[in-house]
Design a protein around this motif. Structure first.
Motif, PDB file in Angstrom:
ATOM      1  N   ASN A 107     -45.688 -21.888 -20.232  1.00  0.00           N
ATOM      2  CA  ASN A 107     -44.953 -21.723 -18.973  1.00  0.00           C
ATOM      3  C   ASN A 107     -43.765 -20.776 -19.118  1.00  0.00           C
ATOM      4  O   ASN A 107     -43.414 -20.056 -18.175  1.00  0.00           O
ATOM      5  CB  ASN A 107     -44.467 -23.083 -18.469  1.00  0.00           C
ATOM      6  CG  ASN A 107     -45.605 -23.970 -17.991  1.00  0.00           C
ATOM      7  OD1 ASN A 107     -46.673 -23.475 -17.635  1.00  0.00           O
ATOM      8  ND2 ASN A 107     -45.382 -25.273 -17.985  1.00  0.00           N
ATOM      9  N   LEU A 108     -43.148 -20.778 -20.292  1.00  0.00           N
ATOM     10  CA  LEU A 108     -42.011 -19.891 -20.532  1.00  0.00           C
ATOM     11  C   LEU A 108     -42.447 -18.485 -20.946  1.00  0.00           C
ATOM     12  O   LEU A 108     -41.618 -17.583 -21.017  1.00  0.00           O
ATOM     13  CB  LEU A 108     -41.106 -20.480 -21.620  1.00  0.00           C
ATOM     14  CG  LEU A 108     -40.378 -21.780 -21.275  1.00  0.00           C
ATOM     15  CD1 LEU A 108     -39.627 -22.306 -22.501  1.00  0.00           C
ATOM     16  CD2 LEU A 108     -39.407 -21.560 -20.120  1.00  0.00           C
ATOM     17  N   GLN A 155     -33.298 -23.536 -23.787  1.00  0.00           N
ATOM     18  CA  GLN A 155     -32.606 -22.788 -22.734  1.00  0.00           C
ATOM     19  C   GLN A 155     -32.682 -21.291 -23.027  1.00  0.00           C
ATOM     20  O   GLN A 155     -32.690 -20.876 -24.195  1.00  0.00           O
ATOM     21  CB  GLN A 155     -31.138 -23.219 -22.635  1.00  0.00           C
ATOM     22  CG  GLN A 155     -30.913 -24.613 -22.066  1.00  0.00           C
ATOM     23  CD  GLN A 155     -31.196 -25.726 -23.050  1.00  0.00           C
ATOM     24  OE1 GLN A 155     -30.899 -25.593 -24.234  1.00  0.00           O
ATOM     25  NE2 GLN A 155     -31.780 -26.824 -22.578  1.00  0.00           N
ATOM     26  N   GLU A 156     -32.720 -20.487 -21.966  1.00  0.00           N
ATOM     27  CA  GLU A 156     -32.745 -19.034 -22.125  1.00  0.00           C
ATOM     28  C   GLU A 156     -31.304 -18.545 -22.300  1.00  0.00           C
ATOM     29  O   GLU A 156     -30.467 -18.696 -21.420  1.00  0.00           O
ATOM     30  CB  GLU A 156     -33.391 -18.354 -20.925  1.00  0.00           C
ATOM     31  CG  GLU A 156     -33.620 -16.861 -21.146  1.00  0.00           C
ATOM     32  CD  GLU A 156     -34.493 -16.238 -20.063  1.00  0.00           C
ATOM     33  OE1 GLU A 156     -35.073 -15.169 -20.305  1.00  0.00           O
ATOM     34  OE2 GLU A 156     -34.600 -16.836 -18.967  1.00  0.00           O
ATOM     35  N   GLU A 185     -34.721 -29.954 -24.576  1.00  0.00           N
ATOM     36  CA  GLU A 185     -35.401 -28.804 -23.986  1.00  0.00           C
ATOM     37  C   GLU A 185     -34.843 -27.530 -24.606  1.00  0.00           C
ATOM     38  O   GLU A 185     -33.906 -27.560 -25.396  1.00  0.00           O
ATOM     39  CB  GLU A 185     -35.170 -28.801 -22.474  1.00  0.00           C
ATOM     40  CG  GLU A 185     -35.607 -30.080 -21.774  1.00  0.00           C
ATOM     41  CD  GLU A 185     -35.113 -30.152 -20.337  1.00  0.00           C
ATOM     42  OE1 GLU A 185     -34.396 -29.211 -19.903  1.00  0.00           O
ATOM     43  OE2 GLU A 185     -35.428 -31.146 -19.655  1.00  0.00           O
ATOM     44  N   PHE A 197     -34.812 -17.566 -26.208  1.00  0.00           N
ATOM     45  CA  PHE A 197     -34.618 -18.983 -25.919  1.00  0.00           C
ATOM     46  C   PHE A 197     -34.151 -19.713 -27.181  1.00  0.00           C
ATOM     47  O   PHE A 197     -34.509 -19.339 -28.306  1.00  0.00           O
ATOM     48  CB  PHE A 197     -35.924 -19.614 -25.430  1.00  0.00           C
ATOM     49  CG  PHE A 197     -36.390 -19.093 -24.094  1.00  0.00           C
ATOM     50  CD1 PHE A 197     -36.201 -19.833 -22.942  1.00  0.00           C
ATOM     51  CD2 PHE A 197     -37.015 -17.861 -23.993  1.00  0.00           C
ATOM     52  CE1 PHE A 197     -36.632 -19.362 -21.705  1.00  0.00           C
ATOM     53  CE2 PHE A 197     -37.450 -17.368 -22.767  1.00  0.00           C
ATOM     54  CZ  PHE A 197     -37.250 -18.126 -21.619  1.00  0.00           C
ATOM     55  N   THR A 238     -45.243 -26.103 -22.412  1.00  0.00           N
ATOM     56  CA  THR A 238     -43.908 -25.538 -22.243  1.00  0.00           C
ATOM     57  C   THR A 238     -43.863 -24.098 -22.715  1.00  0.00           C
ATOM     58  O   THR A 238     -43.325 -23.213 -22.027  1.00  0.00           O
ATOM     59  CB  THR A 238     -42.864 -26.366 -23.023  1.00  0.00           C
ATOM     60  OG1 THR A 238     -42.809 -27.679 -22.468  1.00  0.00           O
ATOM     61  CG2 THR A 238     -41.493 -25.724 -22.954  1.00  0.00           C
ATOM     62  N   ARG A 284     -41.281 -12.686 -25.614  1.00  0.00           N
ATOM     63  CA  ARG A 284     -40.237 -13.681 -25.376  1.00  0.00           C
ATOM     64  C   ARG A 284     -40.195 -14.599 -26.601  1.00  0.00           C
ATOM     65  O   ARG A 284     -41.236 -15.079 -27.060  1.00  0.00           O
ATOM     66  CB  ARG A 284     -40.515 -14.461 -24.091  1.00  0.00           C
ATOM     67  CG  ARG A 284     -40.380 -13.574 -22.852  1.00  0.00           C
ATOM     68  CD  ARG A 284     -41.070 -14.180 -21.643  1.00  0.00           C
ATOM     69  NE  ARG A 284     -40.361 -15.331 -21.087  1.00  0.00           N
ATOM     70  CZ  ARG A 284     -39.331 -15.243 -20.244  1.00  0.00           C
ATOM     71  NH1 ARG A 284     -38.878 -14.052 -19.873  1.00  0.00           N
ATOM     72  NH2 ARG A 284     -38.758 -16.317 -19.757  1.00  0.00           N
TER      73      ARG A 284
END
Length: 235
Positions: free
Chosen positions: A43-44, A21-22, A19, A28, A40, A104
């Motif tokens: 969603n992020l 991670q932030e 996965e 990320f 994914t 992001r």
């Protein structure tokens, strides 16, 4: 400032290596597999992706959704001789621009173990203006499985002196950088030479003539006890 990069309460699970991670708000870090999941990424709220890959992986590690996200692709050899410092400014500018616009960013390589973490550690170090060691621990506290190779780790350490010298140069009073000069023709090459000399002098002042009082280094988090996944491709 200390709370910005101190330890966080996280229970690391082996499957989390697959996965992302932030690491800090809007940034990320993860493996290539995370960049292949459109759900994914949505969603992020990911808007930008830095795809870092070894050239021989280009057929598989590549932008998957170029019509949906803005990509920066870097071909980097995953060996200790690869110069990361030369490539870092472009990556930093891309990340800064994305976050500055409210975006992001996902930074990934193949396994999210060595290549992409090295870039993220350098970014965190300069972003918070902290030591290479604190930056490494910050990233490792959030993505426990990272392990930059020895050559990358050496360059991370070297980059601390580079960014601090640039910060010192930028903040040094202009009147002290160079004494007033009498009439003479100054071309661009002379200006570049002068800046290099001033930068080197400041580096010596900060890191040789006035070294840090605390020269002790904390032991890095070790991952020797981690289970090895024979099917994982780590980069």
């Amino acid at each position: 400032m200390a709370t910005a990069y101190g330890p966080i309460d996280i229970e690391w699970r082996y499957e989390m290596r697959r996965e992302c991670q932030e690491i800090l708000p809007g940034l990320f870090l993860g493996p290539f597999v995370a960049s292949k999941s459109l759900d994914t990424l949505r969603n992020l709220g990911i808007s930008h992706i830095v795809c870092i890959r070894d050239a021989k992986e280009a057929f598989s590690v590549r932008p998957r959704f170029p019509e949906r996200f803005k990509y920066l692709t870097l071909d980097v050899e995953d060996n200790e001789e690869q110069n990361l410092i030369r490539l870092f400014p472009g990556a930093k500018q891309f990340i800064d621009s994305a976050i500055g616009q409210g975006g992001r960013v996902l930074v990934h390589c193949n396994g999210g173990i060595s290549l992409s973490p090295a870039f993220v550690v350098m970014f965190v170090m300069q972003h918070y203006q902290i030591s290479w060691e604190d930056a490494l621990h910050l990233v490792q506290n959030r993505r426990y499985c990272i392990s930059p190779n020895g050559g990358f780790l050496t360059q991370i350490k070297e980059y601390e002196a580079i960014y601090k010298a640039n910060v010192a140069h930028a903040s040094f009073p202009q009147t002290q950088r160079a004494a007033p000069r009498r009439k003479r023709e100054v071309d661009d090459d002379d200006d570049d030479d002068e800046r290099q000399v001033a930068l080197f002098s400041l580096w010596r002042l900060v890191f040789i003539e006035n070294p840090r009082e605390e020269d002790r280094k904390r032991p890095l988090v070790q991952n020797d006890s981690q289970e090895v996944d024979p099917n994982a491709m780590e980069t």
